[in-house]
Write a protein that holds these residues in place. Sequence first.
Motif, PDB file in Angstrom:
ATOM      1  N   GLU A  94       0.821  -1.209   0.000  1.00  0.00           N
ATOM      2  CA  GLU A  94       0.000   0.000   0.000  1.00  0.00           C
ATOM      3  C   GLU A  94       0.857   1.262   0.000  1.00  0.00           C
ATOM      4  O   GLU A  94       0.563   2.233  -0.685  1.00  0.00           O
ATOM      5  N   ALA A  95       1.914   1.255   0.788  1.00  0.00           N
ATOM      6  CA  ALA A  95       2.799   2.425   0.860  1.00  0.00           C
ATOM      7  C   ALA A  95       3.552   2.617  -0.456  1.00  0.00           C
ATOM      8  O   ALA A  95       3.773   3.756  -0.886  1.00  0.00           O
ATOM      9  N   ALA A  96       3.951   1.522  -1.107  1.00  0.00           N
ATOM     10  CA  ALA A  96       4.646   1.615  -2.385  1.00  0.00           C
ATOM     11  C   ALA A  96       3.733   2.209  -3.449  1.00  0.00           C
ATOM     12  O   ALA A  96       4.157   3.065  -4.244  1.00  0.00           O
ATOM     13  N   VAL A  97       2.474   1.776  -3.473  1.00  0.00           N
ATOM     14  CA  VAL A  97       1.517   2.317  -4.440  1.00  0.00           C
ATOM     15  C   VAL A  97       1.301   3.801  -4.186  1.00  0.00           C
ATOM     16  O   VAL A  97       1.274   4.617  -5.115  1.00  0.00           O
ATOM     17  N   VAL A 107       3.904  -6.854  -7.677  1.00  0.00           N
ATOM     18  CA  VAL A 107       3.908  -7.694  -6.485  1.00  0.00           C
ATOM     19  C   VAL A 107       4.020  -9.150  -6.918  1.00  0.00           C
ATOM     20  O   VAL A 107       3.315  -9.604  -7.822  1.00  0.00           O
ATOM     21  N   PHE A 108       4.927  -9.871  -6.282  1.00  0.00           N
ATOM     22  CA  PHE A 108       5.132 -11.281  -6.566  1.00  0.00           C
ATOM     23  C   PHE A 108       4.903 -12.085  -5.296  1.00  0.00           C
ATOM     24  O   PHE A 108       5.323 -11.670  -4.208  1.00  0.00           O
ATOM     25  N   HIS A 109       4.255 -13.235  -5.418  1.00  0.00           N
ATOM     26  CA  HIS A 109       3.975 -14.113  -4.300  1.00  0.00           C
ATOM     27  C   HIS A 109       4.655 -15.461  -4.536  1.00  0.00           C
ATOM     28  O   HIS A 109       4.721 -15.931  -5.663  1.00  0.00           O
ATOM     29  N   SER A 110       5.142 -16.062  -3.467  1.00  0.00           N
ATOM     30  CA  SER A 110       5.784 -17.371  -3.572  1.00  0.00           C
ATOM     31  C   SER A 110       5.559 -18.149  -2.280  1.00  0.00           C
ATOM     32  O   SER A 110       5.386 -17.562  -1.217  1.00  0.00           O
ATOM     33  N   VAL A 130       7.540  -6.849  -3.095  1.00  0.00           N
ATOM     34  CA  VAL A 130       6.949  -5.653  -3.694  1.00  0.00           C
ATOM     35  C   VAL A 130       8.065  -4.920  -4.424  1.00  0.00           C
ATOM     36  O   VAL A 130       9.056  -4.536  -3.813  1.00  0.00           O
ATOM     37  N   CYS A 131       7.908  -4.765  -5.733  1.00  0.00           N
ATOM     38  CA  CYS A 131       8.936  -4.120  -6.553  1.00  0.00           C
ATOM     39  C   CYS A 131       8.385  -2.840  -7.163  1.00  0.00           C
ATOM     40  O   CYS A 131       7.263  -2.779  -7.559  1.00  0.00           O
TER      41      CYS A 131
END
Length: 131
Positions: A94-97, A107-110, A130-131
């Motif tokens: 949220e802060a990055a956006v 955003v990547f999930h693993s 979060v990139c």
Amino acid sequence: RPCTSGIGLERAGVRVDGDGFVVTDALDRTSAAHIFAIGDVAAGRPQLTPVAIQAGQLLARRLFGGAGQAMHYSLAPTTVFTPLEYGCCGYAEEAAVEEFGEAAVEVFHSKPIPLEWRLGRGGEAYVKVVC
């Protein structure tokens, strides 16, 4: 809560928030000229010793060494050692956006399996980048 009541901050012109933390700007300046606050007493800052040490070193370099680098508090890594371990570094999604805009954030999930868990412990891990 910080132990800031009764030490004369208000008389010195230093603003504190409702919980007693000292309000600072991005360069750790308070509302009073020539008074700075770092570490656990500063509002909205991570309460971690290595973060306070780094903030103090950077403040000293700004005040006495002619440097200009501010502490990037959002990049301080932290972890919680509980049965469900948690670690983070950098911006929350949220802060990055908010900072960079939705189009600039990926955003990547693993769900990796840590090596130690392959040896019999079992369990599930989750990683969000979060990139």
